[in-house]
Design an enzyme around this catalytic site. Structure first.
Site, PDB file in Angstrom:
ATOM      1  N   THR A  18       0.934  -1.184  -0.063  1.00  0.00           N
ATOM      2  CA  THR A  18      -0.083   0.059   0.223  1.00  0.00           C
ATOM      3  C   THR A  18       0.892   1.156  -0.011  1.00  0.00           C
ATOM      4  O   THR A  18       0.454   2.182  -0.663  1.00  0.00           O
ATOM      5  CB  THR A  18      -1.042  -0.052   1.312  1.00  0.00           C
ATOM      6  OG1 THR A  18      -1.979  -1.246   1.298  1.00  0.00           O
ATOM      7  CG2 THR A  18      -1.693   1.251   1.444  1.00  0.00           C
ATOM      8  N   SER A  61       1.964  -7.701  -0.785  1.00  0.00           N
ATOM      9  CA  SER A  61       2.610  -8.627   0.135  1.00  0.00           C
ATOM     10  C   SER A  61       2.283  -9.911   0.136  1.00  0.00           C
ATOM     11  O   SER A  61       2.867 -11.057   0.631  1.00  0.00           O
ATOM     12  CB  SER A  61       2.873  -7.907   1.375  1.00  0.00           C
ATOM     13  OG  SER A  61       1.397  -8.106   2.076  1.00  0.00           O
ATOM     14  N   THR A  93       1.342  -4.302   4.204  1.00  0.00           N
ATOM     15  CA  THR A  93       1.301  -4.656   5.533  1.00  0.00           C
ATOM     16  C   THR A  93       0.724  -5.811   5.878  1.00  0.00           C
ATOM     17  O   THR A  93       0.841  -6.593   7.058  1.00  0.00           O
ATOM     18  CB  THR A  93       0.337  -3.778   6.535  1.00  0.00           C
ATOM     19  OG1 THR A  93      -0.845  -3.563   5.566  1.00  0.00           O
ATOM     20  CG2 THR A  93       1.107  -2.296   6.451  1.00  0.00           C
ATOM     21  N   ASP A  94       0.140  -6.429   5.074  1.00  0.00           N
ATOM     22  CA  ASP A  94      -0.673  -7.776   5.245  1.00  0.00           C
ATOM     23  C   ASP A  94       0.244  -9.339   5.574  1.00  0.00           C
ATOM     24  O   ASP A  94      -0.163  -9.960   6.555  1.00  0.00           O
ATOM     25  CB  ASP A  94      -1.378  -8.275   3.877  1.00  0.00           C
ATOM     26  CG  ASP A  94      -2.546  -7.520   3.615  1.00  0.00           C
ATOM     27  OD1 ASP A  94      -2.998  -6.585   4.203  1.00  0.00           O
ATOM     28  OD2 ASP A  94      -3.079  -7.566   2.347  1.00  0.00           O
TER      29      ASP A  94
HETATM   30  N1  DAS Z   1      -2.939  -4.458   2.567  1.00  0.00           N
HETATM   31  C1  DAS Z   1      -1.918  -3.966   1.555  1.00  0.00           C
HETATM   32  C2  DAS Z   1      -0.828  -3.138   2.443  1.00  0.00           C
HETATM   33  O1  DAS Z   1      -1.150  -3.042   3.635  1.00  0.00           O
HETATM   34  C3  DAS Z   1      -1.550  -4.702   0.586  1.00  0.00           C
HETATM   35  C4  DAS Z   1      -0.242  -5.423   0.776  1.00  0.00           C
HETATM   36  O2  DAS Z   1      -0.201  -5.968   1.904  1.00  0.00           O
HETATM   37  O3  DAS Z   1       0.551  -5.455  -0.105  1.00  0.00           O
HETATM   38  O4  DAS Z   1      -0.014  -2.805   2.226  1.00  0.00           O
END
Ligand code: DAS
Length: 332
Positions: A18, A61, A93-94
């Protein structure tokens, strides 16, 4: 203020997520920006560190895998060998909690390695990517962060890779370390490390992609069929995400014990905090029963981190005894 040449040298590796995403209104954002684009958004950090950007990938991710993180670990080690005083990784972050712990297991560096990302993409008001990246660079440049192992910096908090987890789908305060809380924080231009882990994460040699380790969650009422389905083919190892302090329905004890006789089966908790018990509950399917039948307690590790540790250990050819000892050490 230190002269430019005296400022710490920091390498920023960008993987996507993100923090890097853009897109036309209404059609959703996708990874677009690389490390240098992200750094262009925080020019004031040039007064803190000499920062170099390296773009690794532009992916969500959830696309990352073991081999990607192993290659990244090699690049991080090379950057440090080449003179970097600290490293920052930007990603989605995932799966940030997985990347951070894998890097912690693969790297043996005193130099700070900091993983960060963003909950709000750059098209949103109040996007948190630039603030998180700036805080991550400050931590990577800080002598106080040396020797901590890999950390995650989100929302101005510094979290140990072993404990950090994403616990909310959209808040900028999504990350926490349920069992111990943050190690420190960033305030004004200062990095405060208030706690240091009692021990470093063990380093495990990368010997190529590890064999498949299954993660089996326990659900209300039990699902013995899921266990049968998952183990129809031989498995290298399993992590059971048990209820409470490490408990499963009594109907699952025998099949788990049979599996544990041929492959390591690790007992973790789905609670998100604390450690697995080993001498409290005496009923069938309680932790005393399961550990007595050969399961290995995950201790302080949650099921996802336990899966990573078990995978790398199996990939490195660890024996049953070495696996038990590694989990005991991870909880010491
Ligand atoms: N949910 C998104 C982020 O927080 C997508 C990801 O993890 O790539 O980055």
């Amino acid at each position: 203020m230190p002269s430019a040449a005296q400022r710490p040298r920091i390498t920023v590796f960008s993987l996507g997520g993100t923090i890097s995403m853009e897109g036309p209104a209404g059609s959703g954002v996708v990874p677009k920006l690389d490390a240098n684009d992200l750094l262009a958004g925080i020019p004031q950090l040039a007064a803190v560190a000499q920062v170099t950007g390296e773009s690794v990938s532009k992916a969500a991710s959830v696309e990352l895998g073991f081999a990607d993180v192993a290659t990244l670990a090699e690049r991080i080690a090379a950057a440090v060998a080449g003179g970097a005083d600290g490293v920052v990784v930007t990603q989605g972050t995932d799966t940030l909690e997985e990347t951070a712990y894998l890097l912690d297991l693969l790297l043996d560096l005193d130099e700070p390695v900091v993983v960060t990302g963003a909950m709000r993409d750059p098209t949103k008001p109040g996007a948190d990517g630039p603030a998180n990246l700036a805080a991550a660079i400050r931590v990577a440049a800080s002598p106080a962060a040396r020797g901590l192992g890999v950390v995650a910096v989100m929302n101005d908090e510094v979290h140990a890779a072993r404990f950090v987890a994403k616990r909310h789908t959209h808040k900028t305060s999504a990350f926490g370390s349920g069992t111990i809380g943050p190690l420190g924080w960033v305030i004004e231009d200062r990095v405060r490390i208030a706690l240091r882990p009692a021990q470093r994460t063990p380093t495990i040699a990368w010997k190529g992609p590890p064999p498949r380790v299954i993660l089996l969650p326990m659900v209300f009422g039990g699902d013995a069929q899921a266990l049968r389905d998952l183990t129809r083919e031989p498995v290298a190892g399993m992590v059971v995400e048990a209820v409470g302090g490490g408990h499963v329905p009594s109907a699952m004890v025998e099949p788990l014990a049979q599996l544990a006789a041929t492959a390591p089966v690790v007992l973790a908790s789905r609670t998100g905090g604390g450690e697995t018990l080993d001498k409290t509950y005496g009923y069938a399917g309680g932790e005393i029963d399961l550990l007595g039948r050969g399961l290995i307690g995950a201790g302080l590790l949650d099921a996802r981190k336990a899966r990573l540790l078990l995978s790398l250990l199996l990939g490195a050819g660890a024996t049953r005894e070495e696996i038990s000892a590694a989990f005991a050490r991870a909880s010491a």
